[in-house]
Design a protein around this motif. Structure first.
Motif, PDB file in Angstrom:
ATOM      1  N   GLU A  80      -4.064   4.368  -8.787  1.00 62.58           N
ATOM      2  CA  GLU A  80      -3.788   4.278  -7.788  1.00 62.58           C
ATOM      3  C   GLU A  80      -3.964   3.496  -6.826  1.00 62.58           C
ATOM      4  O   GLU A  80      -3.919   2.063  -6.715  1.00 62.58           O
ATOM      5  CB  GLU A  80      -4.746   4.763  -6.795  1.00 62.58           C
ATOM      6  N   GLN A 103      -4.925   2.412  -0.669  1.00 63.40           N
ATOM      7  CA  GLN A 103      -4.811   3.205   0.233  1.00 63.40           C
ATOM      8  C   GLN A 103      -4.641   1.743   1.746  1.00 63.40           C
ATOM      9  O   GLN A 103      -4.510   0.711   1.492  1.00 63.40           O
ATOM     10  CB  GLN A 103      -5.966   3.724   1.363  1.00 63.40           C
ATOM     11  N   ASP A 108       0.849  -1.185   0.016  1.00 58.62           N
ATOM     12  CA  ASP A 108      -0.530  -0.106   0.051  1.00 58.62           C
ATOM     13  C   ASP A 108       1.177   1.232  -0.207  1.00 58.62           C
ATOM     14  O   ASP A 108       2.027   1.508   0.047  1.00 58.62           O
ATOM     15  CB  ASP A 108      -0.741  -0.116   1.033  1.00 58.62           C
ATOM     16  N   GLN A 109       0.399   2.193   0.011  1.00 59.35           N
ATOM     17  CA  GLN A 109       0.362   3.158   0.146  1.00 59.35           C
ATOM     18  C   GLN A 109       1.981   4.339   1.169  1.00 59.35           C
ATOM     19  O   GLN A 109       2.279   4.820   1.522  1.00 59.35           O
ATOM     20  CB  GLN A 109      -0.410   4.761   0.227  1.00 59.35           C
TER      21      GLN A 109
END
Length: 312
Positions: free
Chosen positions: A303, A306, A259-260
């Motif tokens: 993206e 998250q 994830d980020q």
């Protein structure tokens, strides 16, 4: 004799002198020139002069290989592709090859920058550092985000894990990281791309290598669209991802992502609508009994997921 001289001159001119050796090579050339000056008055053919300079460069090159550790290391890493075994044909972004083996080490991965592409070369070795055939492997490309997952079976070591950082020097690569697996004879890693890529994968033998060539691919990015990911919460890399994969065994499109914030999650597919994602969640609850493990995340196309903890 003239043709021989031309060939020697061309061979000398074609020698690429590594940056690490530039000083040593210059000294070699200078020694050759001094040798010529000392022999002034003696008719010396151009062949002899060229031979002396070339010999000096070769001596410098040899000395450099044996005295400059960084250069010696780089020479060991220079892949020399062997005999072509196959060019993989992909179905739904997935293809594989190799032969079933055990005790293999993916000992290094090199990155070659080419004119209009980058090439990653996986090298296979075993305990005596020789490996003729690649171990069984799979390469899978997925979207949202653009990701390549490489799986090698029959591998007990992954010495090349240190080289994943180097892959980020490719203009196509955003991240590269190893994946946990509960199978101690399997190694895996992900490469996340900045944009869609065209790819070609070739397998070689003698030595055992897999070459993955990446090129530009334009025109099929849906900017601004959203997807609905069915995923677990974020956790540090560890057995929790392996256990989640075990519980979701048999489902299609299960993958592990970073994830980020650098934590890891297991994704059980992504969908174009929330309704589709919820329908799949209900199916998993019914058939696998692990519904509490998953939730739906909406995120933009491409993206990075998250970072969502279990408490949230």
């Amino acid at each position: 004799m003239d043709n021989q001289l031309e060939r020697l001159q061309k061979a000398y001119n074609d020698i690429e002198i590594p940056e690490e050796l530039s000083q040593a090579s210059r000294k070699g050339i200078e020694r050759g020139k001094r040798y010529k000056q000392q022999k002034r008055g003696i008719k010396m053919s151009g062949l002899k002069w060229t031979g002396s300079v070339a010999a000096a460069v070769i001596i410098s090159f040899t000395v450099g290989v044996n005295t400059v550790p960084a250069f010696a290391d780089s020479m060991n890493q220079v892949p020399v592709l062997g005999k072509l075994v196959s060019v993989l044909k992909f179905t739904d972004g997935s293809a594989g090859g190799g032969t079933i083996q055990d005790g293999v080490d993916v000992n290094f991965i090199s990155l070659k920058h080419q004119k209009n592409s980058d090439q990653m070369i996986l090298n296979f070795a075993n305990s005596d550092n020789t490996q003729d055939l690649a171990s069984s492997y799979n390469v899978k490309f997925t979207d949202n985000p653009y990701t390549m997952t490489v799986t090698v079976s029959g591998a007990r070591n992954f010495s090349a894990v240190k080289d994943l950082e180097t892959l980020k020097e490719s203009k196509y690569v955003q991240d590269a990281y190893p994946l946990i697996t509960l199978d101690d004879s399997m190694i895996r890693f992900n490469v996340t791309f900045k944009e869609p890529v065209a790819y070609e994968v070739k397998e070689y033998k003698d030595p055992a290598q897999v070459a993955i060539t990446l090129k530009d691919k334009k025109g099929d990015v849906e900017e601004g669209s959203s997807i609905y990911s069915l995923r677990t919460s974020s956790e540090p890399s560890g057995e929790s991802q392996g256990m989640a994969e075990e519980m979701l065994y048999g489902l299609e499109n299960v993958r592990v992502l970073k994830d980020q914030k650098g934590l890891f999650l297991v994704e059980a597919g992504y969908f174009n609508t929330e309704a589709e994602a919820l329908a799949q969640l209900k199916k998993i609850q019914t058939e696998h009994g692990v519904g509490d493990l998953l939730f739906v995340e909406k995120r933009s196309s491409q993206e990075i997921p998250q970072s969502i903890s279990q408490a949230e």
